[in-house]
Design a protein around this motif. Sequence first.
Motif, PDB file in Angstrom:
ATOM      1  N   ILE A 269       0.854  -1.190   0.000  1.00  0.00           N
ATOM      2  CA  ILE A 269       0.000   0.000   0.000  1.00  0.00           C
ATOM      3  C   ILE A 269       0.891   1.242   0.000  1.00  0.00           C
ATOM      4  N   ILE A 270       0.651   2.106  -0.987  1.00  0.00           N
ATOM      5  CA  ILE A 270       1.465   3.316  -1.095  1.00  0.00           C
ATOM      6  C   ILE A 270       0.747   4.444  -0.355  1.00  0.00           C
ATOM      7  N   SER A 271       1.501   5.152   0.482  1.00  0.00           N
ATOM      8  CA  SER A 271       0.858   6.155   1.328  1.00  0.00           C
ATOM      9  C   SER A 271       0.412   7.366   0.501  1.00  0.00           C
ATOM     10  N   TYR A 272      -0.605   8.055   1.002  1.00  0.00           N
ATOM     11  CA  TYR A 272      -1.071   9.272   0.333  1.00  0.00           C
ATOM     12  C   TYR A 272       0.059  10.284   0.210  1.00  0.00           C
TER      13      TYR A 272
ATOM     14  N   LEU B  54       2.298   9.500  -2.691  1.00  0.00           N
ATOM     15  CA  LEU B  54       1.622   9.798  -3.955  1.00  0.00           C
ATOM     16  C   LEU B  54       1.615  11.298  -4.205  1.00  0.00           C
ATOM     17  N   THR B  55       1.337  12.052  -3.136  1.00  0.00           N
ATOM     18  CA  THR B  55       1.300  13.509  -3.293  1.00  0.00           C
ATOM     19  C   THR B  55       2.686  14.043  -3.671  1.00  0.00           C
TER      20      THR B  55
ATOM     21  N   TRP C 122       3.204  13.501  -7.240  1.00  0.00           N
ATOM     22  CA  TRP C 122       2.380  14.446  -8.009  1.00  0.00           C
ATOM     23  C   TRP C 122       3.076  15.802  -8.080  1.00  0.00           C
TER      24      TRP C 122
ATOM     25  N   LEU D 272       5.850  15.687 -10.459  1.00  0.00           N
ATOM     26  CA  LEU D 272       5.346  15.714 -11.837  1.00  0.00           C
ATOM     27  C   LEU D 272       4.989  17.135 -12.249  1.00  0.00           C
ATOM     28  N   LEU D 273       4.360  17.875 -11.331  1.00  0.00           N
ATOM     29  CA  LEU D 273       4.016  19.260 -11.643  1.00  0.00           C
ATOM     30  C   LEU D 273       5.284  20.080 -11.874  1.00  0.00           C
TER      31      LEU D 273
ATOM     32  N   VAL E 213       5.361   8.023 -13.167  1.00  0.00           N
ATOM     33  CA  VAL E 213       3.983   7.508 -13.199  1.00  0.00           C
ATOM     34  C   VAL E 213       3.991   5.989 -13.175  1.00  0.00           C
TER      35      VAL E 213
ATOM     36  N   PHE F 294       2.713   5.519  -9.429  1.00  0.00           N
ATOM     37  CA  PHE F 294       1.263   5.482  -9.635  1.00  0.00           C
ATOM     38  C   PHE F 294       0.827   4.102 -10.120  1.00  0.00           C
ATOM     39  N   MET F 295       1.613   3.507 -11.016  1.00  0.00           N
ATOM     40  CA  MET F 295       1.212   2.216 -11.574  1.00  0.00           C
ATOM     41  C   MET F 295       1.846   1.050 -10.807  1.00  0.00           C
TER      42      MET F 295
END
Lengths: 200, 93, 541
Positions: free
Chosen positions: B7-10, B13-14, B17, B20-21, B54, B58-59
């Motif tokens: 399980i990847i933590s929020y 992931l943030t 993200w 990526l931005l 990603v 993400f994947m």
Amino acid sequence: MTTHPHKDYAGAKLGMWLFLFTELLLFGGMFLLYSVYFKRYPQEFAAGGRQLDWIMGTVNTVILLTSSLCAAMAVTAVQRDELRRAVALIGGTILCAAGFMVIKYVEWSAKIGHGIYPGSEHLKSGPPGESVFFSLYFITTGIHGLHVLIGGALLAWIALKIKGGEVNAGNDILLENGALYWHLVDLIWIFIFPLYYLIL
Amino acid sequence: MNEHHHIISYKKLTAIWLALLALTALTVAITRVELGGYKVLGALVIACAKAGLVIAVFMHMKYEGRLLRWLLFLALLTLAIFIGLTFFDVLYR
Amino acid sequence: MDSNVQKVTAQPSCFWNDTGKSGLTSWIFSTDHKRIGLLYFYATFGFFLTGVLLGLLLRVELMAPGRTIVGPQTYNALFTVHGVVMIFLFIIPGIPGAFGNMVMPIQVGARDVSFPRLNLLSWWLYITGAIIILTSLFSGGGAPDTGWTFYVPFSSRTGTNVSLAVFGVFIVGFSSILTGVNFVTTIHRLRAEGMTWGRLPLFTWSLYATAWVQILATPILAITLVLIMTERLLGAGLFDPARGGDPIMYQHLFWIYSHPAVYIMILPAMGIVSDIIPVFSRKPIFGYKMIAFSSIAIAAAGSLVWGHHMFTSGMSDTAVMVFSFLTFVVAIPSAIKVFNWVSTLYRGSISLEAPMLFALSFILLFSIGGLSGLILGSAATDVHVHDTHFVVGHFHYVMFGGTGFAIFAAMHYWLPKFYGRRYAEKPAVVAWALMFTGFNVLYFTMQVLGMKGMPRRYYDYLPEFATLNLVATVGSWILAAGLVIMLVNLFRGLWWGAPFEGNPWGGATLEWSIPTPPPTENFVEEPTVTHGPYDFTGIGR
């Protein structure tokens, strides 16, 4: 035979990835054409790229990245059994998808309004490379947009399954695969964006 | 069945993200500067980096077994070969 | 199909009568891989017969110079539809869809494929695509006249119904992709205990390699077909030189799929032959590892050689040389297979029954086809015979003499297993002899005609080619006569023949270890594999 086919988690994931490969190769064909024609018409491609609205392109990139974040978080949420949050996050993804499509629509209609669309008189009378650029642009983003719609519908269906209790922490492969599909849509856009909007 | 899950933590992931931005901003920035042909190269390198993030996080590819990674490599290699061999025609015509 | 259910002598759990339901719906909505396999078999074979009929008409037209039965437009439509039907509706889905579905899950020791419902979907997509293709013949501007390759610029301009036909092919391609995804997943995930990669039957190995080609190459066909549609419907101009496009790029895209597709057609056929030859030689296969490896090598190298279809297209000389060289590389794994089959025969105790006769003729005909392929793969000689009947003869040797005969071998080898009844041996041998003779008379003559300079795809020709063309047409009739005898004998046997029980061929792969016809669940108990696929120790005939 040790695992029932429908419950084979790793098998389902492998199958999804194989399908994603086919999607990669499908868009790969368009990128192949892009690379060949870009090599032949660098000036015209740059001129074409300047006519696209890079701000809208950037906004759409941010929207898609955010939608991907929501999809990835939804997977985490389901795995932690936070089902309501998962549904909300999928809602976020779909909202982003809708926003993306609206901006795409605005972009397309602006271009079509200026007489720029595949086979238009304007492009026929312009330099050959420009016509190629915009045909590639419309076909590639068209197929990509179609994938956005399919992905959105897929995720909506999965959200219903989460609500119905069929997808949960113990059985989340459907959501994982749905999210994988969504990330692929994002992945393709990550390449479309610089190639079409930023080659100036 | 659950041993497959990492399980990847929020939070993680943030963070991805945000990265990526930042990379998106960087691409826009370098393509605004006059770099000639390098600009295309730069934009593509950044796009590859973004795609890598990603795919890896993400994947979940980072947490998958070796098999999937090899297969993904095979798919990408195939595409690269298709494009590469075509250029034997396009470059020398 | 329903009427014969009662006729099969079977235990209650047999897959023919397990559902408690009968009628068409228990078949067309079944997710049982054996039923789907049979659905594929009858559908693809039906299209094969359609294609044969069209081919016979083509030969009648070419029987004599000038107009014999049809004019140029009809002739163009005939060879186009012959090609489209044979390639996309018969030979590509033929072996994976029919025999792959029927046999592969049993060979790996699984109850079904990984995604049974997806499997059913791919059959439905196939049928939908086929119906769309058939519709395109009788609607719009009429049957496509572009040749099965749909080359631009003609395909983007002709008034015939290319758009719809191409859409149908797109759907069929999607079906092919799903089969590939299903098979790779099944072979990775559902192998029984003890079924190591080194014990996989070679037919399964070949399907594995094929499935990868289906996954990685078919999407390129899909996008190519979409582009034809955008050319025709939107006027995108991507292949139109006047608008900056490049028609040669169409050929690249088309052959990036369609050359690997040739290996979708031939690889599983090689797998069939690799399974049959050791059984009928009573000897373990020679060079198991090399045959398995060469399937992968052919799939890989075969994806690098598409340019050899384009030597005369105007692409760069560098590309011509690179693709010509790579083409010769493919000959190596192909030759490895042939040598290993022949070595398997050496000092074997060979029984020349129908499946073996077809498998042996595969080796010979495939070798002739393969060697004539080298003449085409070498750029210098290709320029002379390009677009002649030599090419037509070449690919019929490989596709019909190769894959076609392998399918006939598989029909005689495996169908009795699924029906529980056998065909008569003598008529089968007679049919084989007629087909083998007719085949060579027809296609060898074509190769000679091509060498003499007769171009392909014309309804008319110079008078000096008349005699040989007549010979070829007579050959097509001998071939057709053999085909009719084969089918009558085979299906009469499957419906009314003597019982086929136990393991009459003496095969060592898993499908021969289960009851005949197979039970719905394939295995009465979970199998544990303890020996290789060609280890005949303790297996009698």
